[in-house]
Design a protein around this motif. Structure first.
Motif, PDB file in Angstrom:
ATOM      1  N   MET A   1       0.818  -1.215   0.000  1.00  0.00           N
ATOM      2  CA  MET A   1       0.000   0.000   0.000  1.00  0.00           C
ATOM      3  C   MET A   1       0.854   1.267   0.000  1.00  0.00           C
ATOM      4  SD  MET A   1      -2.958  -1.226  -0.388  1.00  0.00           S
ATOM      5  CE  MET A   1      -4.074   0.125  -0.095  1.00  0.00           C
ATOM      6  N   ASN A   2       2.077   1.182   0.483  1.00  0.00           N
ATOM      7  CA  ASN A   2       2.974   2.339   0.462  1.00  0.00           C
ATOM      8  C   ASN A   2       3.305   2.792  -0.958  1.00  0.00           C
ATOM      9  OD1 ASN A   2       3.111   2.809   3.193  1.00  0.00           O
ATOM     10  ND2 ASN A   2       5.014   1.680   3.483  1.00  0.00           N
ATOM     11  N   LEU A   3       3.105   1.926  -1.942  1.00  0.00           N
ATOM     12  CA  LEU A   3       3.329   2.325  -3.336  1.00  0.00           C
ATOM     13  C   LEU A   3       2.413   3.495  -3.718  1.00  0.00           C
ATOM     14  CD1 LEU A   3       3.673  -1.180  -5.037  1.00  0.00           C
ATOM     15  CD2 LEU A   3       5.510   0.481  -4.604  1.00  0.00           C
ATOM     16  N   LEU A   4       1.297   3.635  -3.002  1.00  0.00           N
ATOM     17  CA  LEU A   4       0.380   4.744  -3.273  1.00  0.00           C
ATOM     18  C   LEU A   4       0.976   6.090  -2.856  1.00  0.00           C
ATOM     19  CD1 LEU A   4      -2.948   3.097  -2.075  1.00  0.00           C
ATOM     20  CD2 LEU A   4      -2.176   3.436  -4.436  1.00  0.00           C
ATOM     21  N   ASN A   5       2.056   6.062  -2.069  1.00  0.00           N
ATOM     22  CA  ASN A   5       2.717   7.302  -1.653  1.00  0.00           C
ATOM     23  C   ASN A   5       3.674   7.836  -2.714  1.00  0.00           C
ATOM     24  OD1 ASN A   5       1.387   7.156   0.808  1.00  0.00           O
ATOM     25  ND2 ASN A   5       3.048   6.032   1.781  1.00  0.00           N
ATOM     26  N   LEU A   6       3.845   7.099  -3.793  1.00  0.00           N
ATOM     27  CA  LEU A   6       4.714   7.551  -4.876  1.00  0.00           C
ATOM     28  C   LEU A   6       4.041   8.679  -5.660  1.00  0.00           C
ATOM     29  CD1 LEU A   6       5.931   4.104  -6.202  1.00  0.00           C
ATOM     30  CD2 LEU A   6       7.352   5.834  -5.088  1.00  0.00           C
ATOM     31  N   ALA A   7       4.849   9.523  -6.248  1.00  0.00           N
ATOM     32  CA  ALA A   7       4.344  10.597  -7.104  1.00  0.00           C
ATOM     33  C   ALA A   7       3.501   9.985  -8.222  1.00  0.00           C
ATOM     34  CB  ALA A   7       5.510  11.390  -7.690  1.00  0.00           C
ATOM     35  N   PRO A   8       2.435  10.663  -8.635  1.00  0.00           N
ATOM     36  CA  PRO A   8       1.574  10.124  -9.694  1.00  0.00           C
ATOM     37  C   PRO A   8       2.335   9.758 -10.972  1.00  0.00           C
ATOM     38  CG  PRO A   8       0.524  12.009  -8.664  1.00  0.00           C
ATOM     39  CD  PRO A   8       1.908  11.922  -8.088  1.00  0.00           C
ATOM     40  N   ALA A   9       3.330  10.547 -11.335  1.00  0.00           N
ATOM     41  CA  ALA A   9       4.101  10.244 -12.550  1.00  0.00           C
ATOM     42  C   ALA A   9       4.861   8.927 -12.409  1.00  0.00           C
ATOM     43  CB  ALA A   9       5.077  11.385 -12.842  1.00  0.00           C
ATOM     44  N   ILE A  10       5.344   8.641 -11.209  1.00  0.00           N
ATOM     45  CA  ILE A  10       6.063   7.383 -10.974  1.00  0.00           C
ATOM     46  C   ILE A  10       5.078   6.221 -10.989  1.00  0.00           C
ATOM     47  CG2 ILE A  10       7.491   6.085  -9.350  1.00  0.00           C
ATOM     48  CD1 ILE A  10       8.616   8.775  -8.382  1.00  0.00           C
ATOM     49  N   GLN A  11       3.914   6.409 -10.371  1.00  0.00           N
ATOM     50  CA  GLN A  11       2.896   5.358 -10.390  1.00  0.00           C
ATOM     51  C   GLN A  11       2.522   5.012 -11.832  1.00  0.00           C
ATOM     52  OE1 GLN A  11      -0.553   5.893  -7.879  1.00  0.00           O
ATOM     53  NE2 GLN A  11       0.664   6.886  -6.277  1.00  0.00           N
ATOM     54  N   GLU A  12       2.337   6.032 -12.643  1.00  0.00           N
ATOM     55  CA  GLU A  12       1.989   5.807 -14.047  1.00  0.00           C
ATOM     56  C   GLU A  12       3.105   5.069 -14.775  1.00  0.00           C
ATOM     57  OE1 GLU A  12       0.414   8.255 -17.972  1.00  0.00           O
ATOM     58  OE2 GLU A  12       1.144   9.374 -16.239  1.00  0.00           O
ATOM     59  N   ALA A  13       4.342   5.482 -14.531  1.00  0.00           N
ATOM     60  CA  ALA A  13       5.480   4.822 -15.171  1.00  0.00           C
ATOM     61  C   ALA A  13       5.547   3.347 -14.774  1.00  0.00           C
ATOM     62  CB  ALA A  13       6.781   5.534 -14.794  1.00  0.00           C
ATOM     63  N   ILE A  14       5.261   3.056 -13.514  1.00  0.00           N
ATOM     64  CA  ILE A  14       5.275   1.663 -13.044  1.00  0.00           C
ATOM     65  C   ILE A  14       4.174   0.860 -13.734  1.00  0.00           C
ATOM     66  CG2 ILE A  14       4.806   0.202 -11.029  1.00  0.00           C
ATOM     67  CD1 ILE A  14       6.283   2.346  -9.357  1.00  0.00           C
TER      68      ILE A  14
ATOM     69  N   GLU B   1      13.391  -2.207  -4.221  1.00  0.00           N
ATOM     70  CA  GLU B   1      14.225  -1.074  -4.639  1.00  0.00           C
ATOM     71  C   GLU B   1      13.471   0.253  -4.505  1.00  0.00           C
ATOM     72  OE1 GLU B   1      16.885  -3.421  -8.029  1.00  0.00           O
ATOM     73  OE2 GLU B   1      15.021  -2.429  -8.600  1.00  0.00           O
ATOM     74  N   LEU B   2      12.158   0.211  -4.549  1.00  0.00           N
ATOM     75  CA  LEU B   2      11.350   1.431  -4.456  1.00  0.00           C
ATOM     76  C   LEU B   2      11.106   1.886  -3.024  1.00  0.00           C
ATOM     77  CD1 LEU B   2       8.678   0.782  -7.207  1.00  0.00           C
ATOM     78  CD2 LEU B   2      10.463   2.520  -7.226  1.00  0.00           C
ATOM     79  N   ARG B   3      11.422   1.057  -2.056  1.00  0.00           N
ATOM     80  CA  ARG B   3      11.121   1.404  -0.662  1.00  0.00           C
ATOM     81  C   ARG B   3      11.800   2.698  -0.224  1.00  0.00           C
ATOM     82  NH1 ARG B   3      11.472  -4.661   1.906  1.00  0.00           N
ATOM     83  NH2 ARG B   3       9.798  -5.505   0.609  1.00  0.00           N
ATOM     84  N   ASP B   4      13.032   2.936  -0.671  1.00  0.00           N
ATOM     85  CA  ASP B   4      13.705   4.191  -0.324  1.00  0.00           C
ATOM     86  C   ASP B   4      12.996   5.388  -0.958  1.00  0.00           C
ATOM     87  OD1 ASP B   4      15.621   2.925   1.212  1.00  0.00           O
ATOM     88  OD2 ASP B   4      17.050   2.750  -0.449  1.00  0.00           O
ATOM     89  N   VAL B   5      12.504   5.221  -2.174  1.00  0.00           N
ATOM     90  CA  VAL B   5      11.803   6.303  -2.869  1.00  0.00           C
ATOM     91  C   VAL B   5      10.461   6.572  -2.180  1.00  0.00           C
ATOM     92  CG1 VAL B   5      10.828   7.048  -5.086  1.00  0.00           C
ATOM     93  CG2 VAL B   5      12.909   5.652  -5.047  1.00  0.00           C
ATOM     94  N   VAL B   6       9.763   5.515  -1.793  1.00  0.00           N
ATOM     95  CA  VAL B   6       8.469   5.650  -1.120  1.00  0.00           C
ATOM     96  C   VAL B   6       8.612   6.426   0.188  1.00  0.00           C
ATOM     97  CG1 VAL B   6       6.700   4.325   0.114  1.00  0.00           C
ATOM     98  CG2 VAL B   6       7.419   3.610  -2.152  1.00  0.00           C
ATOM     99  N   GLY B   7       9.746   6.279   0.855  1.00  0.00           N
ATOM    100  CA  GLY B   7       9.969   6.942   2.130  1.00  0.00           C
ATOM    101  C   GLY B   7      10.169   8.441   2.035  1.00  0.00           C
ATOM    102  N   VAL B   8      10.394   8.953   0.849  1.00  0.00           N
ATOM    103  CA  VAL B   8      10.604  10.392   0.639  1.00  0.00           C
ATOM    104  C   VAL B   8       9.248  11.049   0.415  1.00  0.00           C
ATOM    105  CG1 VAL B   8      11.658  12.109  -0.881  1.00  0.00           C
ATOM    106  CG2 VAL B   8      12.880   9.994  -0.353  1.00  0.00           C
TER     107      VAL B   8
END
Length: 126
Positions: A78-91, A108-115
């Motif tokens: 569920m933390n993937l929802l904390n990603l920027a919309p552009a990143i979610q779309e790219a994924i 690998e995305l966990r560090d990005v999600v934490g920002v």
């Protein structure tokens, strides 16, 4: 409540023991390769969020129980929802993997999600 109607052709093929199997339309080739796992997880996170919003499921704990995963794993998904919309779309639109490993993993995305800052997330994503 408005109803949505979708019209299209569906093709079935005889399977084992007379069972019918849904197939791709005639003349269509099946897509090659597989979707990256993180693409599937992103789609699941979006779907799970909608289930919670619609009141079909109460919380992450119930989702974890239904999905037979730990609450910690459900939180990671569920933390993937904390990603920027552009990143979610790219994924969601990552190319199919024909051989080898996935181009990016959820781990690998966990560090990005934490920002918290989306601009910083996009910098890390690149």
């Amino acid at each position: 409540m408005n109803q949505l109607t979708i019209t299209g052709k569906v093709h079935f093929q005889k399977g084992k023991k007379g069972r019918k199997r849904l197939t791709e339309g005639k003349g269509r080739e099946k897509p090659q390769g597989r979707l990256p796992r993180v693409t599937k997880l992103m789609a699941l996170a979006i779907r799970f969020d909608q289930l919670i919003r619609d009141g079909h499921v109460n919380d992450y704990t119930e989702l974890a129980r239904l999905g037979q995963v730990t609450r910690a794993r459900m939180t990671q998904i569920m933390n993937l929802l904390n990603l920027a919309p552009a990143i979610q779309e790219a994924i969601l639109f990552l190319p199919r993997v024909e051989q080898g490993g996935d181009p990016v993993t959820e781990r690998e995305l966990r560090d990005v999600v934490g920002v918290e800052d989306w601009a910083e997330q996009e910098r890390l994503w690149r």
